[in-house]
Structure formats: structure tokens, C-alpha cells
Design an enzyme around this catalytic site. Structure first.
Site, short mmCIF file in Angstrom:
data_model
loop_
_atom_site.label_atom_id
_atom_site.label_comp_id
_atom_site.label_asym_id
_atom_site.label_seq_id
_atom_site.Cartn_x
_atom_site.Cartn_y
_atom_site.Cartn_z
N GLY A 1 0.86 -1.19 0.00
CA GLY A 1 0.00 0.00 0.00
C GLY A 1 0.89 1.23 0.00
N THR B 1 1.81 3.60 -2.04
CA THR B 1 1.53 4.92 -2.63
C THR B 1 0.22 5.49 -2.12
OG1 THR B 1 0.50 3.73 -4.47
CG2 THR B 1 2.81 4.39 -4.76
N LEU C 1 -2.45 6.54 1.37
CA LEU C 1 -2.49 7.59 2.41
C LEU C 1 -1.32 7.46 3.38
CD1 LEU C 1 -4.12 9.87 3.87
CD2 LEU C 1 -5.37 8.04 5.03
N GLY D 1 1.28 4.93 3.15
CA GLY D 1 2.51 4.56 2.44
C GLY D 1 3.26 5.77 1.90
N TYR E 1 -14.58 -5.76 8.39
CA TYR E 1 -13.22 -5.20 8.42
C TYR E 1 -12.60 -5.39 9.80
CZ TYR E 1 -9.71 -1.41 8.39
OH TYR E 1 -8.57 -0.67 8.52
N LYS F 1 -9.12 -7.45 10.85
CA LYS F 1 -7.97 -6.76 11.45
C LYS F 1 -7.68 -7.31 12.85
CE LYS F 1 -6.67 -3.56 8.36
NZ LYS F 1 -5.30 -3.21 7.95
N ILE G 1 -7.39 8.38 10.03
CA ILE G 1 -6.24 9.02 9.40
C ILE G 1 -6.73 9.91 8.26
CG2 ILE G 1 -3.98 8.57 8.31
CD1 ILE G 1 -4.47 5.55 9.16
N ARG H 1 -14.90 12.03 16.71
CA ARG H 1 -13.75 11.27 16.22
C ARG H 1 -12.45 11.93 16.63
NH1 ARG H 1 -17.43 8.43 15.51
NH2 ARG H 1 -18.08 7.19 13.70
O1 GFB Z 1 -14.79 8.48 8.34
P1 GFB Z 1 -16.05 7.71 8.36
O2 GFB Z 1 -16.59 7.25 7.04
O3 GFB Z 1 -15.84 6.39 9.23
O4 GFB Z 1 -17.25 8.55 9.06
P2 GFB Z 1 -16.03 5.93 10.73
C1 GFB Z 1 -17.06 9.25 10.19
C2 GFB Z 1 -18.35 10.02 10.52
O5 GFB Z 1 -18.48 11.07 9.55
C3 GFB Z 1 -19.66 9.25 10.46
C4 GFB Z 1 -19.81 11.17 9.11
O6 GFB Z 1 -20.45 9.64 11.58
C5 GFB Z 1 -20.31 9.73 9.16
O7 GFB Z 1 -21.72 9.71 9.24
N1 GFB Z 1 -19.83 11.78 7.77
C6 GFB Z 1 -20.36 12.99 7.49
C7 GFB Z 1 -19.31 11.27 6.65
N2 GFB Z 1 -20.21 13.27 6.19
C8 GFB Z 1 -19.55 12.23 5.63
C9 GFB Z 1 -19.10 11.94 4.30
O8 GFB Z 1 -19.29 12.71 3.34
N3 GFB Z 1 -18.45 10.75 4.10
C10 GFB Z 1 -18.24 9.86 5.14
N4 GFB Z 1 -17.56 8.73 4.89
N5 GFB Z 1 -18.64 10.10 6.43
C11 GFB Z 1 -14.58 3.98 9.76
C12 GFB Z 1 -14.60 2.49 9.67
O9 GFB Z 1 -15.63 4.38 10.59
O10 GFB Z 1 -13.36 4.43 10.37
C13 GFB Z 1 -13.42 2.02 8.86
O11 GFB Z 1 -15.81 2.09 9.04
C14 GFB Z 1 -12.12 2.58 9.40
O12 GFB Z 1 -13.34 0.61 8.90
C15 GFB Z 1 -12.24 4.09 9.57
O13 GFB Z 1 -11.80 2.06 10.59
C16 GFB Z 1 -11.00 4.68 10.21
O14 GFB Z 1 -15.08 6.65 11.58
O15 GFB Z 1 -17.47 5.98 11.11
#
Ligand code: GFB
Length: 310
Positions: free
Chosen positions: A7, A9, A11, A13, A135, A139, A165, A207
Site C-alpha cells: 500500500g 503509494t 495515504l 505509504g 473489516y 484486522k 487518518i 472522532r
Molecule cells: O470516516 P467515516 O466514514 O468512518 O465517518 P467511521 C465518520 C463520521 O463522519 C460518520 C460522518 O459519523 C459519518 O456519518 N460523515 C459525514 C461522513 N459526512 C460524511 C461523508 O461525506 N463521508 C463519510 N464517509 N462520512 C470507519 C470504519 O468508521 O473508520 C473504517 O468504518 C475505518 O473501517 C475508519 O476504521 C477509520 O469513523 O465511522
């Protein structure tokens, strides 16, 4: 020191390559070189490299990853692909007598119903959040696989566990991406159309975010100094923020006046972890890491995306 980065190239890497000191020769593998789900393809490419430039360490960043919505859509591939990739990399490293492998997990693999802040010993103490169980279990098994290779063969195969990240070289496709690249993608197109930034969920979820270059510094330090292989190092700054704070900051940097929330599914409410510097102090290390401020990290990531999405 010759180091293979799977991985390489992506985020994490790309950040490892940028922050590697001059004594390190980084060999970045990506999906163009080999499909790491395929044992023979993976063995062929890694042993060819190893025969020409003896590898002392593999930093294993390759994985099928995605944000909340991709994890909810594809639990089968998230589990199967990661189980295949991880098993291949550890077996190949062992077969080629490569004695050190660093594996990158994620804090979403911790149990969902737990006392906060999350501590590493909680890792297997209950089911992960349903939104990312495919996932998360793959892991968690990687953590057990590393432990087995340490126990049976004395290998220095160990794991680090970053929080969410972000940074340059991420996947900005909103269908699969994590929140920060997803919002940056949406912000840049909303700005062009003079529309509000639309945030999924309520914005109330919490987060902890780590900038990819800061994570790279922890990984390179751990390779030289970290000896507690049985205790995966959680990589996260102290502060925890709401998704709305992230969205408002991206809107402000992108000069967008209005932010709207869809109030649909937001996944895990929070996954608050003990920060890295406190963990290191508790383990007797004097090392303390500095963190890139969110505003600076977001600005650099937005500028990188605008430059590379032309
Ligand atoms: O980063 P994210 O997709 O993953 O979402 P998780 C974090 C929060 O952001 C959630 C909100 O509460 C989403 O509802 N959110 C708001 C959005 N707008 C957006 C948007 O446009 N896109 C996305 N994607 N979210 C992941 C795990 O959980 O964390 C993975 O599913 C991994 O496996 C990753 O571990 C680090 O933090 O919820």
C-alpha cells in the site's frame, strides 16, 4: 535499510516515503505491482525484490479500506480480502526469513460497548460496531496472527492502531471514502456550484483524527525504539472533535458559507482512545509526539486535492 511498504503509494505509504530518513530505502508496492490477495503473485514480486535488495522490514499498509458507508455496503469483501492479504504477507515474510513486519490496524476494531478511553487490552473484549464488523474482525485476526508468529517463531511482527487518518494521497471518491476526503471532495464541487456543503449524519458524532505524516513519524520511531510488541501502540492525539467541527473548518477553509446535515446514519457515536503520548509515558518511554493542527492538516489536504484533481 531496505523496507518494503505494501500500500506504498496510498495515504499512509506515501507519508512513510516522505518522512523516511536518508538511511532508509523505501520500496513502495501497490496494486499495480501485484494483487496481494493472490499468494503466488505476491510471493513472486516480494522474493524478486528480496533477492536483489535484501529486505529487513515490511510495513504492511495494504488493505481493502473505506469509510462508514463502504463498510456497511461490503462486509464480505472487507473481511475476505483483508484476511487473504494479511495471511499472504505474514506467510511470505516468514518464508523469506524477513524478521520484522509492522501491521496497521484501526481503532474501529475495538469493541463498541466499552468504557472510554479505550485501552489496548480491551481489543478482544466484545463485538465491534455492526457498521464495520467485516473489516474489524479481519484486522483483529491480524493482531492474533502477529502474536502467533511472535510466539511460535520469535518474529518481530507487531501492530499499531491508528485512529481516523487523513491527509494527501487519500481516496477522495465520496462513495467509498472516509469523512474528511469525502467532505473535501464535496466542498470543492459545492464551491464551484455555489451550493452548501452537505454533511452525512447529524454532525454530532465524535472522532479523533491523525494526520498521515504524524502517523508516519510514529511508525518509523516504533521500528527503531518500540519493544512492547505484545501491546499494539494506539496512534492518536488527545483531542476528540465532532464531525460538525470538521465540516465547519473545511467549509471555512473552502470559503463556503452554509453547511447542511442529512441526519441519516452516522455509525459509531465515538471510539475515544487513550492518546499515544500518555500510553508511551505509561510504558516508560520518554518520547512524546507533536501533532499537526487540524486546520493546517486540512488546508494541506485541500490544496493537495485541488492540485491533483485538475
Ligand atoms: O470516516 P467515516 O466514514 O468512518 O465517518 P467511521 C465518520 C463520521 O463522519 C460518520 C460522518 O459519523 C459519518 O456519518 N460523515 C459525514 C461522513 N459526512 C460524511 C461523508 O461525506 N463521508 C463519510 N464517509 N462520512 C470507519 C470504519 O468508521 O473508520 C473504517 O468504518 C475505518 O473501517 C475508519 O476504521 C477509520 O469513523 O465511522
Amino acid at each position: 535499510m531496505n523496507v518494503i511498504i505494501t500500500g506504498g503509494t496510498g495515504l499512509v505509504g506515501s507519508a512513510l516515503k516522505l518522512n523516511a530518513d536518508s538511511s532508509i530505502n523505501c520500496i513502495q508496492l501497490n496494486s499495480k505491482n501485484a494483487d496481494l490477495k493472490d499468494y503466488n503473485q505476491s510471493l513472486k514480486i516480494i522474493s524478486e525484490i528480496h533477492n536483489s535488495t535484501p529486505i529487513s522490514i515490511i510495513i504492511h499498509c495494504a488493505a481493502r479500506v473505506g469509510g462508514l458507508y463502504r463498510n456497511m455496503r461490503e462486509p464480505v469483501e472487507m473481511m475476505n480480502d483483508n484476511l487473504l492479504i494479511n495471511t499472504n504477507i505474514l506467510n511470505i515474510a516468514h518464508s523469506l526469513n524477513i524478521n520484522k513486519v509492522v501491521c496497521v490496524l484501526s481503532t474501529c476494531i475495538f469493541p463498541d460497548k466499552i468504557e472510554y478511553p479505550i485501552k489496548v487490552e480491551d481489543l478482544h473484549m466484545g463485538p465491534p460496531h455492526p457498521s464495520n464488523e467485516g473489516y474489524a474482525h479481519a484486522k483483529r485476526i491480524l493482531e492474533v496472527q502477529c502474536r502467533a508468529f511472535r510466539k511460535q517463531y520469535g518474529r518481530e511482527y507487531y501492530c499499531i492502531i491508528p485512529t481516523n487518518i487523513y491527509g494527501p494521497n487519500d481516496n477522495f471518491n465520496p462513495r467509498d471514502s472516509h469523512v474528511i476526503p469525502g467532505l473535501i471532495y464535496k466542498a470543492v464541487s459545492s464551491k464551484k456550484e455555489n451550493k452548501p456543503l452537505v454533511v452525512s449524519g447529524s454532525g454530532k458524532h465524535l472522532r479523533q483524527f491523525i494526520f498521515n505524516l504524524d502517523l508516519a513519524d510514529i511508525i518509523w520511531w516504533s521500528i527503531k525504539e518500540y519493544k512492547h510488541f505484545d501491546i499494539p501502540l494506539i496512534c492518536c492525539p488527545e483531542n476528540e472533535i465532532t464531525i460538525s467541527k470538521v465540516a465547519e473548518t473545511i467549509a471555512q477553509i473552502s470559503k463556503i458559507n452554509e453547511v447542511k446535515y442529512t441526519n441519516d446514519e452516522g455509525g459509531q457515536y465515538k471510539k475515544t482512545c487513550l492518546d499515544t503520548n500518555t500510553q508511551l509515558k505509561n510504558l516508560g518511554y520518554t518520547k512524546q509526539f507533536k501533532w499537526t493542527l487540524l486546520e493546517k492538516g486540512l488546508t494541506d489536504t485541500i490544496l493537495w486535492y485541488i492540485e491533483h484533481s485538475k
